[in-house]
Design an enzyme around this catalytic site. Structure first.
Site, PDB file in Angstrom:
ATOM      1  N   GLY A  82       0.811  -1.221   0.000  1.00 29.88           N
ATOM      2  CA  GLY A  82       0.000   0.000   0.000  1.00 29.88           C
ATOM      3  C   GLY A  82       0.838   1.261   0.000  1.00 29.88           C
ATOM      4  N   ASN A 109      11.678   6.126  -7.100  1.00 27.82           N
ATOM      5  CA  ASN A 109      10.480   5.610  -7.753  1.00 27.82           C
ATOM      6  C   ASN A 109       9.282   6.432  -7.285  1.00 27.82           C
ATOM      7  OD1 ASN A 109       8.007   3.628  -7.440  1.00 27.82           O
ATOM      8  ND2 ASN A 109       9.305   2.744  -9.036  1.00 27.82           N
ATOM      9  N   CYS A 140      -0.474   2.756 -11.683  1.00 25.17           N
ATOM     10  CA  CYS A 140      -1.309   3.462 -10.714  1.00 25.17           C
ATOM     11  C   CYS A 140      -2.624   3.852 -11.365  1.00 25.17           C
ATOM     12  CB  CYS A 140      -0.597   4.733 -10.233  1.00 25.17           C
ATOM     13  SG  CYS A 140       1.061   4.456  -9.601  1.00 25.17           S
TER      14      CYS A 140
HETATM   15  C1  FMN Z   1       7.285  -6.007  -1.399  1.00 27.37           C
HETATM   16  C2  FMN Z   1       7.365  -5.342  -2.726  1.00 27.37           C
HETATM   17  C3  FMN Z   1       7.162  -3.962  -2.847  1.00 27.37           C
HETATM   18  C4  FMN Z   1       7.243  -3.332  -4.080  1.00 27.37           C
HETATM   19  N1  FMN Z   1       7.056  -1.966  -4.173  1.00 27.37           N
HETATM   20  C5  FMN Z   1       7.174  -1.346  -5.375  1.00 27.37           C
HETATM   21  C6  FMN Z   1       7.035   0.080  -5.489  1.00 27.37           C
HETATM   22  O1  FMN Z   1       6.848   0.776  -4.486  1.00 27.37           O
HETATM   23  N2  FMN Z   1       7.128   0.651  -6.738  1.00 27.37           N
HETATM   24  C7  FMN Z   1       7.357  -0.106  -7.862  1.00 27.37           C
HETATM   25  O2  FMN Z   1       7.448   0.447  -8.967  1.00 27.37           O
HETATM   26  N3  FMN Z   1       7.513  -1.461  -7.784  1.00 27.37           N
HETATM   27  C8  FMN Z   1       7.416  -2.082  -6.575  1.00 27.37           C
HETATM   28  N4  FMN Z   1       7.573  -3.457  -6.507  1.00 27.37           N
HETATM   29  C9  FMN Z   1       7.803  -4.227  -7.736  1.00 27.37           C
HETATM   30  C10 FMN Z   1       9.274  -4.586  -7.892  1.00 27.37           C
HETATM   31  O3  FMN Z   1      10.038  -3.402  -7.973  1.00 27.37           O
HETATM   32  C11 FMN Z   1       9.482  -5.441  -9.154  1.00 27.37           C
HETATM   33  O4  FMN Z   1       9.037  -4.698 -10.270  1.00 27.37           O
HETATM   34  C12 FMN Z   1       8.713  -6.757  -9.096  1.00 27.37           C
HETATM   35  O5  FMN Z   1       8.713  -7.264  -7.782  1.00 27.37           O
HETATM   36  C13 FMN Z   1       9.286  -7.818 -10.046  1.00 27.37           C
HETATM   37  O6  FMN Z   1      10.621  -8.113  -9.758  1.00 27.37           O
HETATM   38  P1  FMN Z   1      11.049  -9.354  -8.807  1.00 27.37           P
HETATM   39  O7  FMN Z   1      10.342 -10.571  -9.302  1.00 27.37           O
HETATM   40  O8  FMN Z   1      12.537  -9.427  -8.898  1.00 27.37           O
HETATM   41  O9  FMN Z   1      10.587  -8.995  -7.401  1.00 27.37           O
HETATM   42  C14 FMN Z   1       7.507  -4.090  -5.260  1.00 27.37           C
HETATM   43  C15 FMN Z   1       7.699  -5.481  -5.134  1.00 27.37           C
HETATM   44  C16 FMN Z   1       7.644  -6.119  -3.906  1.00 27.37           C
HETATM   45  C17 FMN Z   1       7.847  -7.608  -3.836  1.00 27.37           C
END
Ligand code: FMN
Ligand code: FAD
Ligand code: FAD
Ligand code: FMN
Ligand code: FES
Ligand code: FES
Lengths: 331, 291, 331, 291
Positions: A82, A109, A140
């Site tokens: 969130g 970001n 978003c």
């Molecule tokens: C706990 C968590 C919080 C995340 N918060 C954001 C965020 O605030 N903004 C964003 O653009 N992506 C956010 N992401 C997405 C990650 O930056 C990434 O795009 C996504 O997890 C895929 O990569 P991964 O499989 O290596 O985790 C979040 C991912 C996770 C798991």
């Protein structure tokens, strides 16, 4: 570190921007998975990273969602944090001053519901010397369009990119949403609107049901799916985007080791981000830098760019393709 | 890489000396808090649970405090399912043998995997993590109350308290006698009070029911168990306290991903806001937790 | 089977259609994962299934894609079979006559690139007594619209549904594509266009790169991702669709056991399909029938419909919702 | 469920008696071809490979033919990664002990898992699957040629041929001596010819190089190995054959999902079109395979 020295791992993620974004290596810690950097100091040598991306910042402070916020899924996880964050004003007071003492580039970001709010945040960040670049999160809801997600639509994605571009000269990375039916057309639109680089993929929207409690496991009901489970989807989207645009592409989604990282580079990514993989294995990003250098060396490459896109027929061809075919639909 | 040097010149000038580079040696010594442990022994306890004892670097043991936990890899190498680490509180630390003991109850996939390990196998560890129970230097009488595997961190806390000559009453509840911790697991300087749902040993009923008699005796109360237990604890203790004394510290259980305060997936709602329980917890003052 | 007898597992998947589609239980073998049924005869008791869906049939015979056609992915698999099938004419000669001797309802899955071809196939199937229903696969490129996938767009999905509805009175299941940005709006559109039921999800488009060979692992480059990896996405889409429509919803995506199946029922699915799970565990569909009956019994339910949608706040509310919100985007 | 009865009335009348219901008992007896095996022994062979011997119902052994395979679960229970079963040819069948032996070379995740099993563990089996090598009743002289783990199905075929009094020449190639099958693994009625890349034993070079001397001797040729080997085989044998004699049967290796002809993920391109190698293969007439 000696091994990492041999081949040239450096990458320029904003070649057309005078405030360049040149990284000493292509391994970046992903947004939301690395806090504001300090959380991992002492665990890994943060200054060795190519860069890191901050947690998503919003116009106002957000308390985030009620618990539970995370739950495991097959070879992955669901999160619905969130966007808990201090808001842009609280953020700039606290973190850029700390980052100013680090050598690793810090990328911020940003998330919002209004084009004007995105622009407002970009203008504030533009004046922060310790901010190396902005990553624009378009996953978003656009409340001016009934909540339709910015990232699902090329025009809406281009509109917010243009507004942010006008508000800052900082290197601008636009982070695409995998919810878009035709990801390449969104990529082309944000490139034309002034993105210096494109990163993908953000999480896919998922849900898990608690059968005992007979309700969704996450308090928010839906959450973002990340981790190895989404890797094939991420690689496919990087492949399609890297063929359609000319700006550098930053790939992510389920990277857990060298082979995964290489899949993204060969598909056309100039750099990668690691998110969930850091939770599972904090040493992963640093190990990736060394393993990548060793692999390039062993395969006889003297620099990273020699492998970017070599598995991608149409790499940077930017040629017009049919919106979809049996082939591109995976049939 | 001229560009890089140019770009970073501004920063190079003022390197951050708080950010010490983490060397491979730090990893082997556990100074980076990420290290590999070897399984030393796995012994059954409390019915279906096990005591898992693993090796740990001296550097880790020396800074370990009661109530802290480790985020442990509970996955077969080469498989990404289940994916996430699982947090486990330290049950006991062994400076002599440079080892740690965890109390693991097979529940789902991760704990089942962990409780099936064999001596000699390697396990990925991250820790010690989190804050700890804090014994006030004015406190002489400590009251522990644990439910199920929740007793784990209280055993380490009691070990230390007993060694330091403090008076400890340790209350434990379980469904049946088999679910109880054997008295032999606690120093004989500790008064061990038990309750079982079926009355097969000690008081018939909940541990919180025998609690009353000790509240006013205690200088501090330490609890670890499921959240419903904390609600009852609060209800029982509140009327007996005089201006918020004795203080009550509880260990909160949350699903975790990073264990380092980065993901904000493990927050506890408190009067101070949403707090990451892996860094500013798992131990909280019960008075500030919103249950 | 005795255990399976107790609670009422029967389900009516076309309540408004006089040629009804009433199944003795809600467990259906998914298209492309059960061949034409005969492949699993002798392995499991096919006649105990609620129904099975045939491999996708096309207007003309298709040889399918070159090899490799499948590759494993984390907690899932990628497939690019290329709809190898005898074509509608070859199909009707061979299979319906065989099915006529079975008691299990047979559903035919159809794919095409032209609305007129879908309608042509539906008209032919309409005359086949051994065909219990049609499952319309809209995850196909609409060549009249530059190849844009039918299933990504509500209007195009409705157009093909309407054409097929006009060509047959058979129970009509429309199988949605997870590539649609707003799956609920596609569901509402096909419901209005005459779908008796809606099934989802089809595979997501993915890719895997062979790092040694430096090219995509699948000859087709992209393939469809299926299995446990996609379950959270599937459950979320079923949850959103079941809230938006009133027709029965058939859920699928990564079902490997009772708990997975229950997630879909509680999210709002009236029936489920099992695909990849059958490859991994051929006994799964039959075991699911028995386990489901036992579970309902143990939890004190006398029929399956008592649990359908009970974890879904908006189940069958059909109310208008914003296109997306932070919540629905999993943030 | 009146509607159901009504709807199905037409069918009830004419039930398909070819579709016999599969009872749980059929599963335990392996009659449904899906069953659980118990690991009986795991022995090293050919360098890093192992001979994995597992229990199997008599009903399975009685209908098993050389060249057939089993689709085996190579996953830890409770984990969905890696997901798919892996096909393995039968190396040898033991009617006396009601057991099957597989030759497994650790390659990736599945084979590594399989080769690490311990006696007593359970393994999920599906099979026997596929067609088989067919020895013409006019054939007296059989020539086998195997590369690496490809020898597996040829060993079972040779066992049977030797027992039936046929003459067998068994050619095997490997990188070094360690990679070779020990002669003791073959009946002494069989002529065993070996080739090693480094010449550490037998002919120095490829197995296909010693092949020539035996082609005209043979009534039938049976091969199992990687596809490049089949191209060479074709090139070497073609000039020596007289109107397509001797015939050549090869076992094709394809990644598989269902193993039952349902997914069409394992097809082999032949002069007859795209053929599912799990049902109408893995054994093909080399003359019809498009390499
Ligand atoms: C706990 C968590 C919080 C995340 N918060 C954001 C965020 O605030 N903004 C964003 O653009 N992506 C956010 N992401 C997405 C990650 O930056 C990434 O795009 C996504 O997890 C895929 O990569 P991964 O499989 O290596 O985790 C979040 C991912 C996770 C798991
Ligand atoms: C700080 C901290 C300390 C802990 N110390 C211990 C300890 O000393 N000993 C110990 O055995 N466990 C301890 N736990 C719990 C442990 O981390 C795991 O959650 C537990 O072992 C179950 O994990 P699993 O993989 O077996 O189950 P999972 O497969 O993760 O969970 C199965 C299902 O149960 C739910 N679930 C998970 N954990 C629990 C739970 N504890 N109660 C109810 N539902 C749950 C999950 O959400 C999931 O739906 C601690 C947790 C925290 C946060
Ligand atoms: C009919 C049939 C019979 C077989 N019999 C045997 C046998 O008797 N003994 C035996 O050891 N194996 C046999 N195999 C191969 C076996 O099924 C597995 O493919 C092999 O064990 C590798 O699986 P893995 O899980 O270890 O590797 P995976 O993790 O599945 O594969 C790792 C990587 O290597 C690729 N790959 C998989 N298998 C091979 C291969 N064989 N050669 C080259 N690349 C590959 C995969 O595409 C993947 O990219 C047989 C295959 C078939 C189709
Ligand atoms: C090998 C394979 C072939 C498939 N072929 C078809 C098809 O022809 N038509 C169709 O609508 N879906 C097809 N699917 C999709 C499945 O029917 C199902 O929607 C998807 O696999 C998700 O379910 P699962 O995770 O249980 O497999 C196929 C899936 C697989 C794995
Ligand atoms: S587990 Fe990530 S912040 Fe606590
Ligand atoms: S493996 Fe499915 S058809 Fe052969």
């Amino acid at each position: 570190m000696s091994t990492a020295a041999t081949p040239d791992l450096s990458v320029d993620l904003a070649p057309d921007n005078s405030r360049e974004l040149r990284l000493r290596n292509p391994v970046i810690a992903a947004s939301g998975c690395f806090g504001y950097g300090e959380e991992y100091s002492g665990i890994i040598d943060i200054n060795r990273l190519g860069a890191f991306v901050s947690k998503g910042i919003t116009p106002e402070r957000r308390a985030g969602n009620p618990m539970p916020r995370i739950v495991e899924s097959p070879a992955g996880m669901l999160n619905a944090i969130g966007l808990q964050n201090p808001g842009i004003h609280g953020f700039v007071k606290k973190y850029p001053p700390m980052w100013a003492r680090w050598t690793v580039p810090a990328i911020v970001n940003i998330s919002a519901e209004l084009v004007s709010d995105y622009a407002m945040m970009a203008a504030i960040l533009d004046e922060q010397p310790a901010v190396a670049a902005i990553e624009l999160n378009v996953s978003c809801p656009n409340i001016a369009r009934g909540g339709y997600c910015f990232g699902w639509d090329p025009l809406m994605s281009a509109e917010v990119t243009r507004a942010v571009r006008a508000a800052t000269t900082l290197p601008l990375i636009v982070k695409l949403s995998p919810g878009a039916p035709n990801i390449a057309s969104v990529a082309v639109a944000v490139e034309e609107a002034g993105a210096d680089a494109i990163s993908l993929i953000n999480t896919l929207v998922g849900m898990a049901i608690d059968v005992r409690a007979r309700k969704p496991l996450l308090a928010n009901h839906t959450g973002g799916v990340s981790g190895p489970a989404i890797k094939p989807i991420a690689v496919r989207m990087v492949y399609q985007v890297a063929a359609a645009v000319r700006v550098p592409v930053i790939g992510m989604g389920g990277i857990m080791g060298l082979n995964d990282a290489l899949e993204f580079f060969l598909a056309g990514a100039s750099a990668i981000q690691v998110g969930t993989g850091i939770f599972v294995d904090p040493g992963l990003p640093i190990r990736l830098i060394d393993d990548l250098a060793r692999w390039l060396d062993g395969e006889g490459f003297s620099s990273l760019d020699q492998i970017v896109g070599i598995a991608n027929d149409g790499f940077r061809s930017g040629q017009e393709r049919p919106l979809a075919t049996w082939e591109s639909l995976g049939v | 890489m001229a560009g890089l040097v140019a770009r970073n010149a501004r920063w190079e000038g003022q390197k951050d000396y708080r950010l010490l580079p983490v060397t491979p040696s730090m990893e082997s010594t556990g100074a980076s808090r990420e290290f590999e442990s070897q399984v030393l022994s796995v012994e059954p306890i409390m019915g279906d649970a096990v005591l898992l004892t693993v090796s740990a670097p001296a550097a880790v043991l020396s800074r370990l405090k009661p109530g802290q936990f480790f985020n442990i890899v509970t996955r077969f190498p080469g498989s990404w399912d289940p994916l996430l680490r699982r947090p486990y509180s330290v049950y006991r630390s062994h400076h002599d043998t440079s080892a740690l003991t965890f109390l693991v109850r097979p529940f789902g996939r991760g704990s089942a995997w962990l409780s099936e390990r064999l001596p000699g196998e390697q396990i990925g560890m991250l820790g010690p993590l989190g804050n700890s129970f804090t014994v006030s230097n004015r406190a002489q009488r400590l009251l522990m109350i644990g439910g199920g595997v929740g007793v784990a961190p209280l055993v380490m806390l009691s070990d230390e308290a007993a060694t330091n000559g403090l008076d400890v009453v340790f209350i434990m509840g379980a469904a049946t006698e088999d679910g109880l911790l054997a008295a032999s697991e606690l120093s004989n300087r500790i008064e061990y009070v038990v309750a079982t749902d079926d009355g097969s040993r000690g008081h018939r009923g909940l541990a919180t029911e025998v609690l009353g008699d000790y509240v006013q005796w205690a200088d501090q109360i330490f609890a670890c168990g499921p959240e419903p237990m904390y609600r009852t604890l609060r209800a029982v203790v509140e009327p007996l306290r005089i201006n918020r004394k004795p203080g009550i510290q509880v260990s909160m259980e949350r699903g975790m991903a990073c264990g380092l305060g980065a993901c904000l997936g493990c927050v506890v709602e408190t009067t101070r806001g949403m707090i990451a329980s892996c860094v500013q917890g798992p131990v909280f003052d019960l008075d500030e937790v919103i249950l």
